[in-house]
Design a protein around this motif. Structure first.
Motif, PDB file in Angstrom:
ATOM      1  N   ALA A 119       0.851  -1.190   0.000  1.00 55.87           N
ATOM      2  CA  ALA A 119       0.000   0.000   0.000  1.00 55.87           C
ATOM      3  C   ALA A 119       0.889   1.243   0.000  1.00 55.87           C
ATOM      4  O   ALA A 119       1.754   1.387   0.847  1.00 55.87           O
ATOM      5  N   PRO A 120       0.665   2.150  -0.980  1.00 53.85           N
ATOM      6  CA  PRO A 120       1.504   3.344  -1.024  1.00 53.85           C
ATOM      7  C   PRO A 120       1.194   4.260   0.153  1.00 53.85           C
ATOM      8  O   PRO A 120       0.039   4.474   0.506  1.00 53.85           O
ATOM      9  N   SER A 121       2.247   4.767   0.723  1.00 54.38           N
ATOM     10  CA  SER A 121       2.044   5.665   1.849  1.00 54.38           C
ATOM     11  C   SER A 121       1.788   7.075   1.325  1.00 54.38           C
ATOM     12  O   SER A 121       2.285   7.469   0.277  1.00 54.38           O
ATOM     13  N   ALA A 122       0.998   7.824   2.033  1.00 54.19           N
ATOM     14  CA  ALA A 122       0.668   9.188   1.635  1.00 54.19           C
ATOM     15  C   ALA A 122       1.922  10.051   1.765  1.00 54.19           C
ATOM     16  O   ALA A 122       2.719   9.865   2.686  1.00 54.19           O
ATOM     17  N   PRO A 123       2.103  10.990   0.836  1.00 52.75           N
ATOM     18  CA  PRO A 123       3.281  11.844   0.952  1.00 52.75           C
ATOM     19  C   PRO A 123       3.189  12.665   2.237  1.00 52.75           C
ATOM     20  O   PRO A 123       2.098  13.033   2.679  1.00 52.75           O
ATOM     21  N   PRO A 124       4.336  12.968   2.818  1.00 49.52           N
ATOM     22  CA  PRO A 124       4.304  13.722   4.070  1.00 49.52           C
ATOM     23  C   PRO A 124       3.756  15.134   3.845  1.00 49.52           C
ATOM     24  O   PRO A 124       3.929  15.728   2.772  1.00 49.52           O
ATOM     25  N   ALA A 125       3.066  15.622   4.839  1.00 55.60           N
ATOM     26  CA  ALA A 125       2.496  16.970   4.746  1.00 55.60           C
ATOM     27  C   ALA A 125       3.631  17.994   4.703  1.00 55.60           C
ATOM     28  O   ALA A 125       4.661  17.813   5.353  1.00 55.60           O
ATOM     29  N   PRO A 126       3.446  19.067   3.916  1.00 54.36           N
ATOM     30  CA  PRO A 126       4.508  20.071   3.848  1.00 54.36           C
ATOM     31  C   PRO A 126       4.683  20.779   5.194  1.00 54.36           C
ATOM     32  O   PRO A 126       3.728  20.980   5.936  1.00 54.36           O
ATOM     33  N   THR A 127       5.922  21.140   5.453  1.00 58.25           N
ATOM     34  CA  THR A 127       6.217  21.839   6.699  1.00 58.25           C
ATOM     35  C   THR A 127       5.719  23.279   6.606  1.00 58.25           C
ATOM     36  O   THR A 127       5.348  23.766   5.536  1.00 58.25           O
ATOM     37  N   LYS A 128       5.734  23.977   7.712  1.00 57.58           N
ATOM     38  CA  LYS A 128       5.283  25.376   7.735  1.00 57.58           C
ATOM     39  C   LYS A 128       6.145  26.222   6.817  1.00 57.58           C
ATOM     40  O   LYS A 128       5.647  27.120   6.132  1.00 57.58           O
ATOM     41  N   GLU A 129       7.445  25.944   6.793  1.00 55.65           N
ATOM     42  CA  GLU A 129       8.350  26.720   5.933  1.00 55.65           C
ATOM     43  C   GLU A 129       8.013  26.507   4.469  1.00 55.65           C
ATOM     44  O   GLU A 129       8.009  27.455   3.681  1.00 55.65           O
ATOM     45  N   GLU A 130       7.721  25.254   4.100  1.00 52.09           N
ATOM     46  CA  GLU A 130       7.383  24.968   2.707  1.00 52.09           C
ATOM     47  C   GLU A 130       6.090  25.668   2.310  1.00 52.09           C
ATOM     48  O   GLU A 130       5.964  26.195   1.196  1.00 52.09           O
ATOM     49  N   VAL A 131       5.104  25.652   3.204  1.00 50.57           N
ATOM     50  CA  VAL A 131       3.837  26.331   2.911  1.00 50.57           C
ATOM     51  C   VAL A 131       4.074  27.829   2.725  1.00 50.57           C
ATOM     52  O   VAL A 131       3.563  28.452   1.780  1.00 50.57           O
TER      53      VAL A 131
END
Length: 143
Positions: A119-131
């Protein structure tokens, strides 16, 4: 004192507790399989072969035993040697069924693990800096 500390670390590790639980469950599971063999499988085998109970099959090697005497009573006769092969057959069938059931359990668990790994894992949520950087990029793009 080092030996006692090392033993304590070993005894409280999760693996030891898992092993203890496994042994306890294995004992109970063995009783279930024993019941399956005695109560379900052996009557079917006995109906096909015609022998009511394998555990009472034996050969007298030394001494005199009256015909058709149950094994437990035959063992009580002094100065006799009895080769009780029927009980071995029952225990061997028990073992084979237990091994087969454990094989099926391990196979099922392994297939569940493979599905879980596939099962493919969901990509990690972007960090605050990336947002924040994405918002700045979008604002600069719109100017």
């Amino acid at each position: 004192m080092g030996f006692a500390k090392e033993f304590k670390e070993f005894a409280v590790k999760g693996n030891v507790m898992d092993l203890a639980v496994g042994v306890i469950i294995g004992g109970a599971f063995g009783k279930i399989i024993d019941s399956v063999v005695k109560d379900l499988v052996m009557p079917v085998v006995s109906a096909i072969i015609g022998q009511p109970d394998f555990s009472s099959l034996y050969v007298v090697l030394k001494g005199t035993v009256p015909a058709n005497l149950p094994l437990e009573e035959a063992r009580k006769i002094p100065d006799t040697s009895i080769f009780a092969y029927g009980n071995f057959i029952t225990v061997a069938i028990n073992f084979l069924l237990l091994a087969f059931v454990v094989f099926l359990l391990v196979k099922g668990i392994n297939s569940l693990k493979r599905k879980e790994e596939a099962a493919p894992s969901a990509p990690p949520a972007p960090t605050k800096e990336e947002v924040l950087l994405t918002e700045i990029r979008d604002l600069l793009k719109n100017k």
